[in-house]
Structures are given as structure tokens and as C-alpha cells.
Design an enzyme around this catalytic site. Sequence first.
Site, mmCIF file in Angstrom:
data_model
loop_
_atom_site.group_PDB
_atom_site.id
_atom_site.type_symbol
_atom_site.label_atom_id
_atom_site.label_comp_id
_atom_site.label_asym_id
_atom_site.label_seq_id
_atom_site.Cartn_x
_atom_site.Cartn_y
_atom_site.Cartn_z
ATOM 1 N N HIS A 271 8.320 -25.407 -21.115
ATOM 2 C CA HIS A 271 7.156 -24.630 -21.544
ATOM 3 C C HIS A 271 6.013 -25.571 -21.933
ATOM 4 C CE1 HIS A 271 9.683 -20.763 -22.497
ATOM 5 N NE2 HIS A 271 9.754 -21.160 -21.232
ATOM 6 N N GLU B 199 4.302 -26.100 -24.653
ATOM 7 C CA GLU B 199 4.419 -26.841 -25.914
ATOM 8 C C GLU B 199 5.336 -28.056 -25.733
ATOM 9 O OE1 GLU B 199 5.059 -23.717 -25.208
ATOM 10 O OE2 GLU B 199 5.035 -22.409 -26.958
ATOM 11 N N THR C 239 -1.279 -1.015 9.743
ATOM 12 C CA THR C 239 -1.910 -2.334 9.752
ATOM 13 C C THR C 239 -1.027 -3.327 10.496
ATOM 14 O OG1 THR C 239 -3.147 -1.916 7.751
ATOM 15 C CG2 THR C 239 -2.679 -4.227 8.241
ATOM 16 N N LEU D 33 -4.580 1.956 0.792
ATOM 17 C CA LEU D 33 -5.540 1.688 -0.300
ATOM 18 C C LEU D 33 -5.989 3.000 -0.942
ATOM 19 C CD1 LEU D 33 -7.625 -1.054 1.544
ATOM 20 C CD2 LEU D 33 -6.320 -1.424 -0.573
HETATM 21 N N1 LIG Z 1 -10.710 -4.664 6.950
HETATM 22 C C1 LIG Z 1 -9.620 -4.767 6.260
HETATM 23 O O1 LIG Z 1 -9.606 -5.327 5.156
HETATM 24 C C2 LIG Z 1 -8.363 -4.191 6.782
HETATM 25 C C3 LIG Z 1 -7.160 -4.507 6.156
HETATM 26 C C4 LIG Z 1 -5.999 -3.935 6.635
HETATM 27 C C5 LIG Z 1 -6.062 -3.086 7.723
HETATM 28 N N2 LIG Z 1 -7.239 -2.820 8.304
HETATM 29 C C6 LIG Z 1 -7.331 -1.872 9.428
HETATM 30 O O2 LIG Z 1 -6.831 -0.641 8.980
HETATM 31 C C7 LIG Z 1 -6.177 -0.002 10.053
HETATM 32 C C8 LIG Z 1 -4.913 0.630 9.550
HETATM 33 O O3 LIG Z 1 -5.209 1.438 8.421
HETATM 34 P P1 LIG Z 1 -4.663 2.892 8.337
HETATM 35 O O4 LIG Z 1 -5.365 3.582 7.253
HETATM 36 O O5 LIG Z 1 -4.731 3.498 9.706
HETATM 37 O O6 LIG Z 1 -3.099 2.690 8.054
HETATM 38 P P2 LIG Z 1 -2.301 1.867 6.938
HETATM 39 O O7 LIG Z 1 -2.861 2.099 5.584
HETATM 40 O O8 LIG Z 1 -2.075 0.471 7.395
HETATM 41 O O9 LIG Z 1 -0.929 2.626 7.095
HETATM 42 C C9 LIG Z 1 -0.764 3.900 6.509
HETATM 43 C C10 LIG Z 1 0.030 3.709 5.249
HETATM 44 O O10 LIG Z 1 -0.133 4.794 4.341
HETATM 45 C C11 LIG Z 1 1.140 5.066 3.802
HETATM 46 N N3 LIG Z 1 1.236 6.396 3.233
HETATM 47 C C12 LIG Z 1 1.332 7.569 3.868
HETATM 48 N N4 LIG Z 1 1.440 8.580 2.979
HETATM 49 C C13 LIG Z 1 1.415 8.028 1.762
HETATM 50 C C14 LIG Z 1 1.473 8.536 0.449
HETATM 51 N N5 LIG Z 1 1.589 9.833 0.185
HETATM 52 N N6 LIG Z 1 1.397 7.664 -0.580
HETATM 53 C C15 LIG Z 1 1.294 6.366 -0.335
HETATM 54 N N7 LIG Z 1 1.220 5.797 0.890
HETATM 55 C C16 LIG Z 1 1.287 6.628 1.923
HETATM 56 C C17 LIG Z 1 2.053 4.897 4.982
HETATM 57 O O11 LIG Z 1 3.370 4.773 4.570
HETATM 58 P P3 LIG Z 1 4.509 5.455 5.503
HETATM 59 O O12 LIG Z 1 4.338 4.826 6.854
HETATM 60 O O13 LIG Z 1 5.749 5.068 4.815
HETATM 61 O O14 LIG Z 1 4.219 6.914 5.502
HETATM 62 C C18 LIG Z 1 1.510 3.617 5.581
HETATM 63 O O15 LIG Z 1 2.056 2.473 4.980
HETATM 64 C C19 LIG Z 1 -5.873 -1.058 11.062
HETATM 65 O O16 LIG Z 1 -6.470 -0.691 12.271
HETATM 66 C C20 LIG Z 1 -6.461 -2.312 10.550
HETATM 67 O O17 LIG Z 1 -7.281 -2.974 11.509
HETATM 68 C C21 LIG Z 1 -8.387 -3.353 7.871
HETATM 69 ZN ZN LIG Z 2 8.635 -21.581 -25.111
#
Ligand SMILES: NC(=O)c1ccc[n+]([C@@H]2O[C@H](COP(=O)([O-])OP(=O)(O)OC[C@H]3O[C@@H](n4cnc5c(N)ncnc54)[C@H](OP(=O)(O)O)[C@@H]3O)[C@@H](O)[C@H]2O)c1
Ligand SMILES: [Zn+2]
Length: 353
Positions: free
Chosen positions: A50, A52, A202, A293
Amino acid sequence: MDDAQAMQRCIRLARNGAGSVQPNPMVGAVLVQGDRVLAEGWHRAAGGPHAEVECLRAFGEGPVPADAVMVVSLEPCVHHGRTPPCTDLLIARGVRTVVVGCLDPNPLVAGRGIERLRAAGIEVRTGVREAECRWLDRRFITAFEQQRPYVVLKWARSIDGFLDRSGSREGRGPQRISSPGTDVLVHRWRSEEAAILVGARTVVNDDPHLTVRHVSGRDPLRVVLDRQGITPAASHVYDGAPPTLLITSAQRAGIAAEQHLVAPGDDPLDATLRELHRREVRSVLVEGGGELLHHFIRRGLWDEARVITGTVTFGAGTPAPTLPLAPCRSFASGTDRIDLFTRTDAPDDTWAW
Ligand SMILES: NC(=O)c1ccc[n+]([C@@H]2O[C@H](COP(=O)([O-])OP(=O)(O)OC[C@H]3O[C@@H](n4cnc5c(N)ncnc54)[C@H](OP(=O)(O)O)[C@@H]3O)[C@@H](O)[C@H]2O)c1
Ligand SMILES: [Zn+2]
């Protein structure tokens, strides 16, 4: 040197442990005498000494001067973990005054470290730069106070607000949004969190590696939420190293990943965070996509968000999420803009990068 200045030094030292101390907290310690720093130390890696202990080792074997003050960013421990308790060491070494930044949220410590020092006749001053010390160890503190990892959302958006450009895709692979300098920063962010999570689509669309490549640092645990089993077994995330955890609803054969099954009717985010917490994963960087997200934001299950806005225009695609609050800080990274959002008040000077 006053307590606040010495504590600032502790915080800076503690940050050297970013990315390598998890599941432990980052901690820094300095031994000061008047304006002189006699020794300093920080917790370098989980299982190691740690802060310290490091500090007193650096000081050496000789007697600790009666007017020396041990300043430490987190309450000294009283429990036998992988190392003996620091309170015992401070008492044995004859330290007379201890200054503490914030209390240890671990119920095995939680105020008992300070009590033990006081009971041994040591003067203890507490709450010095407390907010900054809590911010430094926000991942560790969130785990104990909320029984879940600290959640950092991150996405990159085109200037017109899209995460990707629909249609006209030439095979798998991400479309560029951010500039190369920002990639370095994002890889630093990855190296500082214990896990990185992405949605199933993704993986299907972008086939990301989710590793740390542009900086030196530890790879986070890669986590994929894919209950339907749509992610191809040949995806980069299933290339074996670093390890990957697949959150799914039915066991899949031929996938190089540990699998955690979500029970029917269980919320996938709760199931994911519960499993990560069980594994002592203290933080997770959620790197998209849009739907994943959106669910974190809708549930209010996030602590920080980091949004990169590039200079590209997509015109159409997956819409970028929006947050119901203003950024707490914005800065330029090459040609990109980065907006930082937090759910709690973040002390200004503690964004490390
Ligand atoms: N620019 C950026 O920063 C960035 C980053 C990442 C991706 N992307 C783009 O985003 C696109 C993909 O995004 P997307 O929105 O189509 O799909 P996604 O978020 O990658 O996939 C859908 C997700 O939502 C989940 N989901 C479904 N129902 C849910 C619920 N009730 N609670 C929590 N999670 C749930 C799904 O899980 P289940 O499959 O288990 O249902 C799955 O993991 C890609 O084309 C990629 O290019 C861009
Ligand atoms: Zn300690």
C-alpha cells in the site's frame, strides 16, 4: 507545506496507479516535515504494498522524526488483506500525526482505521481535499456504495449527430469519425477502466478489437452483450486474448469467451453489472452502439459520459444519444471536440489527461 498542498501531491502520485491497481483504489502518501518532503509512495498494483508502506520504505529504516506528518489520500487500512494492516505499521514506526483525504468505503475499514490510529495516541486530521480524493477513487467508492461498477459512457458522433452512416457500407469495419490524436486519448481511457462493453450489433457491424494499442497500458476485460447470439464466432473480440466475457441467453459452442447466461425476464444491464461487480470489476467503459447507450441513459445507470464530435457529416445513420444535462467540461482534441459529462460534481483540476 500545508496539509492541502501535501494532499495534492498524494493525489498526483496516486494516479500513477491508474489502470493497474484495480480492484483496489489508487492511493498516494507523502511523509512531510515542515516544508520538506521526506519520502513519498503510491499503491502500484493490486496485491502489492500500500501507499503508506511504499512511502515508509522510501524513507528507510531510521526513526521517523516526531514532527513528521504522514499524509495519505485514503484512510489507512485495519484489515489483513493481501498485506498486513497499514495502521499497525504507522503505529509501529512511531508516526505521530496522520492526515487523511477520505474515508475508505470498504465496510471492513470505514472509519475504523482512523479510530485505531487515534486510540494509539496518533493525531489524525481528516477531510483534507476530501472531494478530490473521493473523485480520484470514484470507481472503488461506487462499487462499495452502489454495489456496481462505475459506468463511463463513450461515443463518437458526426457533426450532424450520427454514430454511423447507414447504407453504402463496404463490408465490416468502423467508419472514421475521430482524428488520430483522439484515438490515442480513447486508448488511454480504455487502459484506465477495468472492462469495456459493446452491444451485439456493434460487433456485427464494426468488428472492433477493443484492445489498448496506441498507448502502453493494460487491456480491459472485453464484454459483449448478445442475448440472441448474433455475433460471429470469428469476430476479433473472440480472438482469445485479452479475455472476453459474452453475456448471452443460451450457451454458444465454439466461442473463445467466457459466457454468462442472462435468465429469461432478467434485465440485461442489471445482469451484466451484477456479474461484473461479482468479479470485482470496478469500472466499465461502454463504447456503444446507440441502442445499448440508450438503455444505460434511460435507466440512469451511468456516472460519466465522454462524447467526441468529429468534423465528418453523415447525413443519415444511427442517431447519437443525447444527455439530459450540459457538459461539465469541453476541450479540443486535434480537429475534434470532446465533451465530458458527470452525474456528480467533479473537481475541476482532476481530469488527469
Ligand atoms: N460512433 C460510435 O461511437 C459508435 C460506437 C459503437 C457503435 N457504433 C455504431 O453503432 C451501430 C450499432 O448500434 P446499434 O444501436 O444498432 O446496436 P448496439 O447497441 O451495438 O446493439 C444493440 C444492443 O442493445 C441491447 N439491448 C436490447 N434490448 C435491451 C434492453 N432492454 N436493455 C439493454 N440493452 C438492450 C442488445 O442486447 P441483446 O442483443 O442481448 O438484445 C444489444 O447489445 C454500428 O453500426 C456501429 O457502427 C458507433
Ligand atoms: Zn493499507
